[in-house]
Structure formats: structure tokens, C-alpha cells
Write a protein that holds these residues in place. Structure first.
Motif, short mmCIF file in Angstrom:
data_model
loop_
_atom_site.label_atom_id
_atom_site.label_comp_id
_atom_site.label_asym_id
_atom_site.label_seq_id
_atom_site.Cartn_x
_atom_site.Cartn_y
_atom_site.Cartn_z
N GLU A 34 4.32 9.43 3.98
CA GLU A 34 3.52 10.26 4.88
C GLU A 34 4.23 11.48 5.38
O GLU A 34 5.57 11.66 5.29
N ARG A 41 0.04 17.34 -2.86
CA ARG A 41 -1.27 17.59 -3.19
C ARG A 41 -1.80 17.08 -4.61
O ARG A 41 -1.35 17.30 -5.57
N GLN A 75 -1.05 12.16 6.22
CA GLN A 75 -0.53 13.77 6.65
C GLN A 75 0.14 14.26 5.47
O GLN A 75 1.05 14.80 5.34
N ASN A 76 -0.77 14.27 4.36
CA ASN A 76 -0.57 14.93 2.90
C ASN A 76 -1.56 15.87 2.69
O ASN A 76 -2.52 16.25 3.82
N GLN A 77 -2.09 16.27 1.53
CA GLN A 77 -2.93 16.75 0.94
C GLN A 77 -3.70 16.05 -0.24
O GLN A 77 -4.17 16.96 -0.88
N PHE A 78 -3.81 14.76 -0.07
CA PHE A 78 -4.34 14.16 -1.04
C PHE A 78 -6.16 14.47 -1.20
O PHE A 78 -6.69 14.55 -0.02
N ASN A 107 -5.81 13.37 5.46
CA ASN A 107 -5.71 14.21 4.04
C ASN A 107 -6.98 14.95 3.87
O ASN A 107 -7.69 15.23 4.92
N ASN A 154 -10.24 12.49 7.72
CA ASN A 154 -10.56 13.04 6.19
C ASN A 154 -11.95 13.37 6.27
O ASN A 154 -12.50 13.76 7.27
#
Length: 845
Positions: free
Chosen positions: A281, A286, A305-308, A330, A354
Motif C-alpha cells: 500500500e 499502476r 493507495q496505488n493506481q490499480f 485505487n 474506487n
């Protein structure tokens, strides 16, 4: 002649007798796990035949006698878990027979002895963790060629991690976490990781919370397949995850969280068939989630708290070992797959923030083991399925900020363990089921910003809820203290069209008369008003009620002394009972005091902008040129200061942790949850108020600073309270969010020691911070005597948690603002400590 003296675990007290030095034939001396105090007698140095010395887990003070260097046959030296201090004598490094040195959990300072050389080539274990060691890791430590376990974590070491550690080919465990270590500055790559690939037996490697500030080398994937644990939380690691990481086939635990990683997940990562916990996290990865398909042993997956992006793949249903999934914050979309909600052993699921849409599948009822479910801040629509009531273990449920419709299912009343329910900001209609009164553990029930109508239940947990939790609905009614109208006792029968027409005509006829009468009454009342209320400006704060001067005067019995509940430098606080029976706190500003008017304006500005469950709730204000007052929610349990220092009040361990978690939540919101950073500037126990459920609310925003766009540091006049002020704020007037962190650390120490930073015992040479610091790692002597007793069951487990709290407080109070933790990390650590407390059988929430 006596050769072995085994007195461990006997509750021995007092000092170790100097006569111990007369037992010259001793080879083993074991005083471990007692309550011995005082210093280690220097006569120990007379025991020339000694091979093993055990003094761990006592209350020893002072330093290590230099004469210990005379013990040339010594193989095992264990002095951990005491209160020993001073530097580690260099004489120890001259004992070539030593195989084990364990000095962990003491107060040792200074550097690691630099004379470590070939004389320690028999050394297998060096354990110095949880001390106050400074300086660098000496390159010469690599001459201990047989070293297996190296534990230097939780000290204050600086400099680079030496590449020479790679020459220690027998290493199995390295823990360098919680220091200030970095990598060689000559290369952007973290070269020490490459050097350690030669340690083919390495099983455990942790470097958490060191400012490594570099890239993972491609050679990272060359570690031995024996590596089981790798942790690098919050290390400023950059770049991408090495492609060959799947070669580490024995990995059980992998933590890359809170770094600056970018790019995608290596497609072969699912070859880590033994991996049980994966933390990633708070990075900038991405990718899609398909790369995680195939993990067979994974129990904990944290990717928040990423960009998946994309959808949750169907293959997740085959990962039957999964117990906790964090995919929050995300860019995931599509619908929530029914197969995900059929994982009967899942305990935690967080999909918040999301872009999930569609309806909530009925299969949600299959999550029989789940205790925390967060689907908030998505685009879910349709009704809440009634099968949600089958989640018997659920404690926390948030469906807030979606587009859910229909009614609140009555089946929710079957969720008897539910503590927090948030379904606010939806399009729910109908009534609030009265059966929810049966949820006796429910602490918060937020249904605000919906289209609900009918009576708000009055029994069970609803007795303690506030009006804010029900605001902005269509037609709710009930107890006036909830800021809703009373319910009508009889239903109104439908009028026929003719009656309606007559009623409209009648109302039209009297409307003009009412208008004239109203204006006349208003003029007459205005003319009769005394000077104190002339020009009164009634300010509505944050959409709450208005209050007149006379209403407040009457509610406080003319501001009588019996209603006075607090007095400060710029005014007084009174308890008031409004005409509808609601108890409020009325903060009256003394306009004769310089700065009082500015303080009133600032509090109005701040409180009408902010909204959080752990901030003081403002109900309104009254303002005219001669009178300024704020009307606040009344806190029946007073302040934290009252609970700490009044003899008829007592807070237990878990209550104090809960209160400080509440305060940390408030500060995290101020620093990060609003569109600009907000700094409280005056945090102290008297500004922490407790409601009827002992939930803490931060109050008094009279000197709070709100930053402008793009600002992170301000300069201002210092007005805060002595003892709680960060150095840069007190000396230079520099304001940043880190001054609140410093104050929080002081309050955290005060809460668990029950000693004020302004206590008369302190002077220029001794302050609360140094007093606590000097007590570590034991800390028992500074902890509030009412909190933990040595005869308590699980005393050691409780003390470990309190010691972690003290160390956390000290990390908040570092002299340099840049070295202090931020409130996000503080909150995470406090919640971990609470979790550790709750698994102790005798500690109850």
C-alpha cells in the motif's frame, strides 16, 4: 566446588551481592527473569572460569563493568531487558570465546565498539536492539565471520549500511529497522542489497523506516531461496519491483508499503507459492490485479493507495487462504464480483474509494467470518440486500457515499456484534427500523444525507447518538435533541379536494394579516431591547441553529457560578440547558482580554469549515459588539485533564489508547483530510473533551492556523501553552503540521505517566521527554501506578505495549521537525498497539 548457580525465575529482589565474585569456580551464572536491581557487581570480573552469564529480564541499572573483559572463557553474555546504561565497553570485543552477546532492550548509548575484529570470529549472535546507540555500523563488524543473527533495530544509527556485511556468509537474520540508515551515496541503487546476496543462508531481512532513498537493484532477485521475510516499510525506495523477485520461492512475508515504487507488478510474482503476507500500500503502482491470481498461501493482501485499475478478477475466489484484502483508494471499476463475496473465511474487505458500480450482490451474506467491510465512496446502486443481516461477526460496516436506494434492511438488527455502521450520503428512503435498538454494541450509526422519514428509534444505542448522524434527511422526527421535529401522535387523514381548496383560500386570506402582525411584533420587540442586544448578529455555523443573547442567558441561569464548567485565558465555559431540554456548552469570550475577539473569529472560521467525529461539534454562535459566544455540544465526561488528575476518576489502559487514537484521528483529518492543511497549535489534555461514550473530541481552535494554497510552513506569534510547544514554534514562531505532532507526543507521554510537562519536578536540565527517555527500555518506574502493577496477569505483555507507546511518543517529539513522524503513521502505529493489547486475554475493549 560450586560450578553452576541457577537462580532464574525465582522472583529474587534487591541487589546482586558483591560476594558473588568469591565463587571462582563458577562456569555458569544464571540470574535471569527476576526483579534484581542495582548495578552488576564489578567482582563478576573475578570469575575467570565463567562461560555463561545470564542477567536478562531484571531491573539492573548502571553500566557494564569493564572488568567483564577479564572473563576470557565467556561464551554467552545475556544482559537484555534491563535498564542498563552508558556505553558498551570495548573490553567485550577482546573476549575471543564469545558466541552470544545479547544486550537488547536497555538504555545503552554511544557507538557500537569499533574495535570489533578477528577476536570475535566465534560470535554467532549480536543482539543490541531497542537501545539508544548512535553513530555508524562499523565495517569491522564483518570480521565476526561466524555471525548468524544480527539485530541492531530500534536504535539511532546513521550513515550507510556497509556492503561489507555481505562477507558474513553465515548470516540468517538481519534486522536494521527503525534507525536512520541510508545506502552508499555514490550510486542511486541500494548496493548493500546486492552485497547481501552472497549470504546464502539468509532467512530474515528487515530495514523498515530507514531513509534508504534509492532503487532496488536487479540483483535483488538473486537472494537465496531460503529468504522467508523481507520488510522495507517507509524507506523511500524508488523505481519498480525487480522482475526476478519470483525466484525468492520461500518468501512468507513481503512488505514494500509506504514507498515510491512505480510501474507494474512482475507477471511471475504469483510463483511465490509460500507467500502469506504481501504489503504494497501507499506506492504508485499502476497495473491490473490479474498478476495476483494463483497465490495459494496468501492470507493478507494490502494494495491500497496505488493506481490499480480494471476489475477484480474471478480467480480471487480460488485464493482460499485469503483472510484480509485491502484494495482501497485505487481506480478499480466494474461490479463487485459475487464470487469475491462468497469467500466464507474472509475477515476484512476494504474496497473503498474506487469506481465500483452496479448492485451489491446477494452473495454478500456468505461472508460469515468477516468483521470489517468497507465499500464506501464508490458508485454502487440499487438496494442493500437483506442477506447482509447474515454477517453475524461484522463489527464495522461502511456503505457511505454511494447511490444506494430503497430502505434500510430490518435484517441488520441480526448483526449483534456491529459497532460502526455508516450508510450516509446515499438515496435511502423509508424509516429507520426500530429493531436496530437491539444492537447493544453499536457506537456510531450514520444515516445523514439520505431521504429517510419517520421516527428515529429512542431505545438502546440510539439514546447516545447525536443529531449530526441524522441530518439532511427528508422527514425524520423524534427526540428534539437530535435537531429533528417531534413526531405527530395521530396521523392526519387525507382531505378531499374541496377541503383542500377551502384551506388554500383560507390561508391566502389570513397570510396578509399574519405578515402585518409579524412585522408589528418584530418592530415592538426591537424597540424594547436593551443596549446589550442592539445590533446582535446571529451567526449560523455549519447549518446549525441560531441563538439569541437572551436564550443563552436564560439557559445558563444568568451565567451562574453553578453552571461554570471551565475557565481559560480568554473566557469561560458554561453548561446551558436550552428550551427544548438539550444540554450545551457555551463558550463566552472575555472581550476585555487582548486577542479574545480574534480568537472568536478564528474558531468560527475553523469550526464552520471542518467536520469530523473527533472534533468539537459546534451548534451555533451569538455575536454582537459587546458579546461573543460559541454554542458547542456538551461533553458530559469533561476533559482528559480531569480524568488524569482527579482522584475519583480512573482510565484503564485500553481507554487511554482509545482516547489517543481518537485524538490522532482528529489531527490526521486536520493535516490531511481537509482541502488545505490545518494546524491546531495548542493541543493539551484540557483541550481534549470526552463525550458520554468516552469518545475524545479535540477542542479550542482559537489560535489554529489554516494554510493557504501551496503553503506548508508559516511564521506567527507563539501563543500556545508552555510544556507542549515544539521548539521551532516556541523559539521562532514557525508553524507546520509537525508542531501538532510534537504536542501529541507530549500528551501521549502525559496520558500514560500521569505527569504534566510543567510539573515542579522538571527544570532546565530535566523535562518530561528526557525523563521518559531515560526510563527506557523498562519505563515501569514512570508509568502511572494505577495503570499496570507487577502482580497483574500478563504484566510483561502489557508493559511491552506501553513501552511501544513511549517510544512512539518520543519519535513524535524529536527536536528536528523533519525527523518527527507524521500523523498518518502515528495513527497506524497506535492501532497496531491497540490490536496487540486486545489479543491479551485480560484486556477488554
Amino acid at each position: 566446588m560450586l560450578e553452576g548457580l541457577y537462580l532464574g525465575s525465582n522472583n529474587l529482589t534487591g541487589a546482586t551481592p558483591n560476594e558473588i565474585g568469591n565463587l571462582t569456580m563458577l562456569t555458569i551464572l544464571d540470574f535471569a527473569v527476576n526483579k534484581l536491581s542495582g548495578a552488576i557487581p564489578m567482582e563478576i570480573g573475578n570469575l575467570a572460569l565463567l562461560t555463561s552469564l545470564y542477567f536478562q529480564s531484571n531491573k539492573l541499572t548502571g553500566g557494564i563493568p569493564e572488568k567483564i573483559g577479564n572473563l576470557h572463557r565467556l561464551e554467552t553474555l545475556v544482559l537484555g531487558d534491563n535498564t542498563l546504561s552508558g556505553s558498551i565497553p570495548t573490553e567485550i570485543s577482546n573476549i575471543s570465546s564469545l558466541q552470544v552477546i545479547e544486550l537488547y532492550q536497555n538504555n545503552f548509548s554511544g557507538t557500537i565498539p569499533l574495535t570489533m575484529n578477528h577476536k570475535l570470529n566465534n560470535l554467532e549472535t549480536l543482539s543490541l536492539y531497542q537501545n539508544y546507540l548512535t553513530g555508524v555500523i562499523p565495517n569491522s563488524i564483518s570480521n565476526a565471520s561466524n555471525l548468524v543473527d544480527l539485530m541492531l533495530d530500534d536504535n539511532e544509527l546513521i550513515g550507510s549500511i556497509p556492503n561489507s556485511l555481505g562477507s558474513l556468509r553465515n548470516l540468517q537474520l538481519i534486522n536494521l529497522a527503525f534507525n536512520r540508515l541510508s545506502s552508499e551515496s555514490s550510486s542511486p541503487e541500494l548496493s548493500f542489497f546486492t552485497s547481501l546476496t552472497t549470504c546464502r543462508s539468509l532467512r530474515y531481512l528487515e530495514v523498515h523506516q530507514n531513509p534508504l532513498n534509492g532503487f532496488l537493484p536487479a540483483s535483488f532477485s538473486n537472494y537465496s531461496s531460503s529468504l522467508e521475510d523481507f520488510g522495507a516499510f517507509n524507506c523511500k525506495i524508488k523505481g519498480s519491483i525487480p522482475l526476478g523477485i519470483s525466484n525468492l520461492s520461500s518468501l512468507l512475508y513481503l512488505d514494500f508499503s509506504n514507498n515510491e515504487l512505480i510501474g507494474s507488478i512482475p507477471r511471475t510474482i504469483n510463483r511465490l507459492m509460500n507467500l502469506q503476507e504481501f504489503y504494497l500500500e501507499s506506492n504508485q503502482i499502476r497495473d491490473v490485479l490479474e498478476s495476483f491470481c494463483g497465490f495459494q498461501s496468501l492470507g493478507y493482501l494490502a494494495l491500497g493507495q496505488n493506481q490499480f485499475f480494471g476489475s477484480i478478477p474471478e480467480c480471487f475466489r480460488n485464493m482460499t487462504s485469503l483472510r484480509q484484502i485491502f484494495l482501497d483508494s485505487n481506480m478499480l471499476a466494474s461490479t463487485i464480483p459475487a464470487t469475491l463475496l462468497s469467500m466464507k473465511d474472509l475477515q476484512v474487505l476494504n474496497l473503498s474509494s474506487n469506481f465500483f458500480s452496479g448492485s451489491l450482490p446477494r452473495e454478500i451474506g456468505n461472508l460469515k467470518a468477516i468483521y470489517s467491510l468497507d465499500l464506501s465512496i464508490n458508485k454502487l446502486s440499487d438496494v442493500i440486500p437483506t442477506t447482509i443481516g447474515e454477517l453475524q461477526a461484522l463489527q464495522t460496516l461502511s456503505l457511505a457515499k454511494n447511490n444506494l436506494q430503497g430502505s434500510i434492511p430490518k435484517s441488520i438488527s441480526n448483526m449483534l456484534n456491529l459497532e460502526f455502521l455508516d450508510i450516509s450520503h446515499n438515496n435511502l428512503s423509508g424509516t429507520i427500523p426500530k429493531s436496530l435498538e437491539a444492537l447493544k454494541h453499536l457506537k456510531e450509526f450514520n444515516v445523514s444525507f439520505n431521504r429517510l422519514s419517520g421516527e428515529i428509534p429512542r431505545g438502546g444505542p440510539f439514546r447516545s447518538f447525536t443529531g449530526q448522524l441524522f441530518m439532511n434527511n427528508e422527514a425524520l422526527c423524534g427526540d428534539p435533541r437530535l435537531s429533528v421535529p417531534p413526531c405527530q401522535s395521530n396521523s392526519i387523514t387525507k382531505s378531499n379536494k374541496r377541503k383542500k381548496l377551502l384551506l388554500v383560500m383560507l390561508l391566502s386570506g389570513i397570510a396578509a394579516i399574519l405578515m402585518v402582525v409579524t412585522i408589528t411584533i418584530w418592530i415592538l420587540r426591537w424597540l424594547k431591547k436593551p443596549n446589550i442586544s442592539s445590533g446582535t448578529e446571529l451567526m449560523s455555523v455549519a447549518k446549525y441553529g441560531r441563538f439569541s443573547y437572551y436564550e443563552l442567558l436564560h439557559s445558563t441561569n444568568n451565567y451562574s457560578e453553578s453552571n461554570l464548567i471551565g475557565k481559560g485565558s480568554i473566557g469561560s465555559v458554561y453548561k446551558g440547558i436550552l428550551s427544548d431540554g438539550i444540554a450545551v456548552a457555551i463558550k463566552v469570550f472575555n472581550l476585555q482580554v487582548e486577542g479574545a475577539l480574534k480568537s472568536f473569529d478564528r474558531e468560527c472560521e475553523v469550526l464552520k469549515s471542518l467536520r469530523h467525529r473527533n472534533l468539537t461539534k459546534v451548534l451555533g454562535s451569538c455575536s454582537n459588539p459587546e458579546f461573543k459566544a460559541l454554542v458547542l455540544k456538551y461533553m458530559p465526561n469533561g476533559s482528559l485533564e480531569t480524568w488524569l488528575y482527579s482522584h475519583n476518576y480512573l482510565l484503564d489502559l485500553i481507554q487511554r489508547v482509545n482516547i489517543m487514537i481518537d485524538v490522532a484521528c482528529a489531527l490526521e483529518y486536520l493535516h490531511y483530510g481537509y482541502n488545505i492543511p490545518v494546524v491546531h497549535c495548542d493541543l493539551k489534555p484540557s483541550n481534549i473533551l470526552l463525550d458520554e461514550d468516552m469518545v475524545a473530541h479535540v477542542s479550542d481552535f482559537g489560535i489554529t492556523k489554516m494554510f493557504g494554497e501551496g503553503e506548508s510552513i508559516l511564521h506567527t506569534e507563539t501563543l500556545a501553552t508552555l510544556g507542549y510547544i515544539a521548539p521551532e514554534y516556541g523559539l521562532e514562531g514557525i508553524v507546520s503540521t509537525r508542531i501538532d505532532v510534537y504536542s501529541f507526543g507530549i500528551v501521549l507521554m502525559e496520558t500514560f505517566t500521569r505527569v504534566k510537562p510543567t510539573d515542579e519536578m522538571f527544570s532546565r536540565d530535566l523535562i518530561l521527554k528526557s525523563w521518559v527517555e531515560d526510563s527506557l527500555p523498562d519505563a515501569f518506574q514512570v508509568i502511572d501506578a494505577n495503570l499496570i502493577r507487577q502482580e497483574d496477569e500478563h504484566f510483561t505483555d502489557k508493559m511491552k505495549c506501553v513501552i511501544f507507546i513511549m517510544k512512539l511518543a518520543l519519535n513524535c517529539c524529536r527536536e528536528s521537525p523533519g525527523e518527527r513522524m507524521n500523523m498518518k503513521d502515528v495513527l497506524v502505529e497506535l492501532k497496531k498497539i491497540k490490536h496487540q493489547l486486545l489479543i491479551i486475554p485480560t484486556v477488554k475493549p
